[in-house]
Write a protein that holds these residues in place. Structure first.
Motif, PDB file in Angstrom:
ATOM      1  N   LYS A  61       0.690  -1.259   0.030  1.00 40.55           N
ATOM      2  CA  LYS A  61      -0.113   0.146   0.109  1.00 40.55           C
ATOM      3  C   LYS A  61       0.822   1.189  -0.281  1.00 40.55           C
ATOM      4  CE  LYS A  61      -3.912   2.257   0.244  1.00 40.55           C
ATOM      5  NZ  LYS A  61      -4.822   2.217  -0.916  1.00 40.55           N
ATOM      6  N   THR A  62       1.886   1.226   0.846  1.00 41.03           N
ATOM      7  CA  THR A  62       2.893   2.205   0.761  1.00 41.03           C
ATOM      8  C   THR A  62       3.499   2.752  -0.818  1.00 41.03           C
ATOM      9  OG1 THR A  62       3.660   1.907   3.055  1.00 41.03           O
ATOM     10  CG2 THR A  62       5.244   3.155   1.772  1.00 41.03           C
ATOM     11  N   HIS A  63       3.913   1.524  -1.394  1.00 35.78           N
ATOM     12  CA  HIS A  63       4.269   1.802  -2.781  1.00 35.78           C
ATOM     13  C   HIS A  63       3.412   2.275  -3.666  1.00 35.78           C
ATOM     14  CE1 HIS A  63       8.506   0.417  -2.956  1.00 35.78           C
ATOM     15  NE2 HIS A  63       8.319  -0.505  -2.081  1.00 35.78           N
ATOM     16  N   GLU A  64       2.063   1.699  -3.378  1.00 39.49           N
ATOM     17  CA  GLU A  64       0.869   2.349  -4.396  1.00 39.49           C
ATOM     18  C   GLU A  64       0.549   3.529  -4.051  1.00 39.49           C
ATOM     19  OE1 GLU A  64      -2.368  -0.093  -2.995  1.00 39.49           O
ATOM     20  OE2 GLU A  64      -1.622  -1.965  -4.301  1.00 39.49           O
ATOM     21  N   VAL A  65       0.585   4.201  -2.808  1.00 41.10           N
ATOM     22  CA  VAL A  65       0.291   5.651  -2.522  1.00 41.10           C
ATOM     23  C   VAL A  65       1.391   6.516  -3.036  1.00 41.10           C
ATOM     24  CG1 VAL A  65       0.203   7.272  -0.882  1.00 41.10           C
ATOM     25  CG2 VAL A  65      -1.170   5.133  -0.470  1.00 41.10           C
ATOM     26  N   ILE A  66       2.637   6.037  -2.667  1.00 38.10           N
ATOM     27  CA  ILE A  66       3.838   7.085  -3.229  1.00 38.10           C
ATOM     28  C   ILE A  66       3.936   7.154  -4.761  1.00 38.10           C
ATOM     29  CG2 ILE A  66       6.230   7.384  -3.111  1.00 38.10           C
ATOM     30  CD1 ILE A  66       6.263   6.089  -0.211  1.00 38.10           C
ATOM     31  N   SER A  67       3.856   5.933  -5.351  1.00 33.09           N
ATOM     32  CA  SER A  67       3.898   5.882  -6.875  1.00 33.09           C
ATOM     33  C   SER A  67       2.912   6.685  -7.538  1.00 33.09           C
ATOM     34  CB  SER A  67       4.206   4.654  -7.244  1.00 33.09           C
ATOM     35  OG  SER A  67       3.120   3.774  -7.052  1.00 33.09           O
ATOM     36  N   ALA A  68       1.573   6.530  -6.956  1.00 38.44           N
ATOM     37  CA  ALA A  68       0.321   7.189  -7.549  1.00 38.44           C
ATOM     38  C   ALA A  68       0.474   8.515  -7.647  1.00 38.44           C
ATOM     39  CB  ALA A  68      -0.815   6.523  -6.743  1.00 38.44           C
ATOM     40  N   ARG A  69       1.282   9.210  -6.648  1.00 38.11           N
ATOM     41  CA  ARG A  69       1.059  10.887  -6.822  1.00 38.11           C
ATOM     42  C   ARG A  69       1.677  11.341  -8.080  1.00 38.11           C
ATOM     43  NH1 ARG A  69      -0.873  12.205  -1.944  1.00 38.11           N
ATOM     44  NH2 ARG A  69      -0.527  10.974  -0.206  1.00 38.11           N
ATOM     45  N   LYS A  70       1.477  12.527  -8.264  1.00 43.78           N
ATOM     46  CA  LYS A  70       2.042  13.213  -9.732  1.00 43.78           C
ATOM     47  C   LYS A  70       3.327  13.606  -9.471  1.00 43.78           C
ATOM     48  CE  LYS A  70       0.464  16.716 -13.018  1.00 43.78           C
ATOM     49  NZ  LYS A  70       0.551  15.762 -14.202  1.00 43.78           N
ATOM     50  N   GLY A  71       4.272  13.200 -10.458  1.00 38.51           N
ATOM     51  CA  GLY A  71       5.521  13.577 -10.446  1.00 38.51           C
ATOM     52  C   GLY A  71       5.642  15.176 -10.791  1.00 38.51           C
ATOM     53  N   ASN A  72       7.072  15.743 -10.080  1.00 34.54           N
ATOM     54  CA  ASN A  72       7.266  17.080 -10.338  1.00 34.54           C
ATOM     55  C   ASN A  72       7.286  17.480 -11.691  1.00 34.54           C
ATOM     56  OD1 ASN A  72       7.779  19.627  -8.797  1.00 34.54           O
ATOM     57  ND2 ASN A  72       9.821  19.399  -9.689  1.00 34.54           N
ATOM     58  N   ASP A  73       7.900  16.664 -12.483  1.00 32.48           N
ATOM     59  CA  ASP A  73       8.369  17.042 -14.086  1.00 32.48           C
ATOM     60  C   ASP A  73       6.908  16.787 -14.714  1.00 32.48           C
ATOM     61  OD1 ASP A  73      10.826  17.318 -15.938  1.00 32.48           O
ATOM     62  OD2 ASP A  73       9.352  15.935 -16.640  1.00 32.48           O
ATOM     63  N   SER A  74       6.621  17.771 -15.609  1.00 31.07           N
ATOM     64  CA  SER A  74       5.352  17.758 -16.384  1.00 31.07           C
ATOM     65  C   SER A  74       5.609  16.700 -17.596  1.00 31.07           C
ATOM     66  CB  SER A  74       5.111  18.982 -17.001  1.00 31.07           C
ATOM     67  OG  SER A  74       6.103  19.428 -17.836  1.00 31.07           O
TER      68      SER A  74
END
Length: 378
Positions: free
Chosen positions: A149-162
């Motif tokens: 779940k930790t990986h799912e949450v962290i990887s699902a956020r939008k990257g800083n690079d567009s």
């Protein structure tokens, strides 16, 4: 008279404590400066103090509640304090902070490579430390679900690079079981990957063999996770081990089974025959044209260079050899990585293992920065 002489001596000592330094050249910032020439008493970003993050990177609460605004990032460091899947010495639950301790001399303002002339902390990617996954130590099944779940949450956020909008994760372990949730996460965003697995052990054992067939619970451990990843379709048949030297339990079955899981092997002593460039070439050729996950079990190093690990095996590589091989993988599409099996309790006063592990993480950051990767739509 005697009292007066004591007072004069004290006054002279007090005056002597005021030390005046000569002017500092404006050509270079003093060590500890934070991106600007400031010779005053700047206390905003001191080294060796405050909350400890990897390489003094900014901390981001990446696991904040869904209704909380979280600043974007491109590469996330996350700790996996888990060591109840080991078959030998425990202690790797303290690995994440051990690796952070080994990185305390790193800083974005003082990380220009003498080999490449680059500073990966100051290029396009925003690199942050997300802290550790909150894992129970009482139930492996629940802990691995928490890490997934930790990986799912962290990887699902939008990257800083567009353009490259899927953040990539480097996990600090923790025993090697923690790679399984990471591979599930990379599969979601990038599809199946080739694994470059630096280790002294193959870690593709059948759970019925390394687990004894007692229970499904016992079969999920740091020596079976690659078998399970293959079984789940997370990895490609173009994967490869590097640094293998540990014995196997069955002279024919284990190696045959390893091949069926999609792996070939570069043994530790192959380095003596083909050299570091030969190892680099073999790794690159094996995974060519695929997205790659790099997993580094610190026991790929000889115990002389990394004594602080759960299942140490003599006859391994030196730290310099491993770093040279990693840096030689430049240009690969590295979509995830980890450094695992660091158990600081077995380290020496010079912190040999955690220093090595921290530098390996630095190299992995470099590989990710050098080659941005687009994730698939989910």
């Amino acid at each position: 008279m005697a009292r007066l002489s004591h007072l004069l001596a004290f006054a002279a000592t007090a005056i002597a404590r005021e030390i005046t330094f000569p002017p500092v050249s404006g050509m270079q910032e003093p060590l500890g400066a934070t991106g600007r020439m400031n010779l005053g008493m700047d206390l905003s970003e001191p080294l060796y103090s405050g909350l400890m993050t990897f390489g003094s990177l900014p901390y981001v609460h990446c696991l904040a509640a869904a209704d909380t605004t979280v600043e974007p990032y491109d590469i996330a460091i996350v700790g996996a304090p888990f060591d109840t899947g080991v078959t030998a010495r425990p202690g790797a639950r303290y690995g994440p902070n051990g690796i952070r301790q080994g990185s305390t001399r790193m800083h974005a303002q003082f990380s220009w490579s003498v080999y490449t002339g680059r500073n990966y902390f100051q290029e396009w990617a925003k690199v942050v430390d997300c802290g550790d996954a909150p894992l129970t130590v009482l139930d492996n099944t629940i802990a691995l679900k928490q890490l997934t779940k930790t990986h799912e949450v962290i990887s699902a956020r939008k990257g800083n690079d567009s353009e490259f909008t899927v953040p990539r994760i480097i996990t600090l372990g923790g025993d090697h079981t923690t790679t399984l949730p990471a591979l599930r996460s990379t599969f979601t965003h990038f599809g199946p990957v080739s694994v470059i697995h630096f280790d002294s052990h193959i870690d593709t054992w059948n759970p019925d063999v390394l687990g004894g067939g007692f229970s499904h619970y016992a079969g999920v451990n740091h020596g079976t996770f690659l078998h399970i990843a293959h079984e789940e379709g997370l990895i490609l048949n173009s994967s490869i081990h590097a640094g293998i030297r540990a014995p196997v339990s069955n002279k024919k079955y284990d190696i045959h089974h390893d091949k069926s899981c999609g792996f070939t092997i570069v043994k530790a002593r192959d380095l003596d025959k083909i050299g570091m460039q030969g190892v680099i070439d073999a790794l690159k050729e094996r995974v060519k044209g695929t997205k790659v996950y790099i997993s580094v079990d610190i026991d790929v190093l000889d115990p002389a260079f990394a004594p602080a690990t759960g299942t140490a095996e003599v006859g391994g590589w030196t730290t310099r050899e491993l770093l040279t091989i990693l840096d030689g993988l430049s240009g690969m599409e590295v979509v995830g990585a980890d450094v695992v099996e660091v158990a600081p309790i077995y380290d020496n006063p010079g912190e040999t293992t955690v220093l090595a592990a921290a530098e390996v993480v630095h190299s992995l950051i470099g590989l990710m920065v050098e080659k941005p990767v687009k994730g698939k739509a989910t």
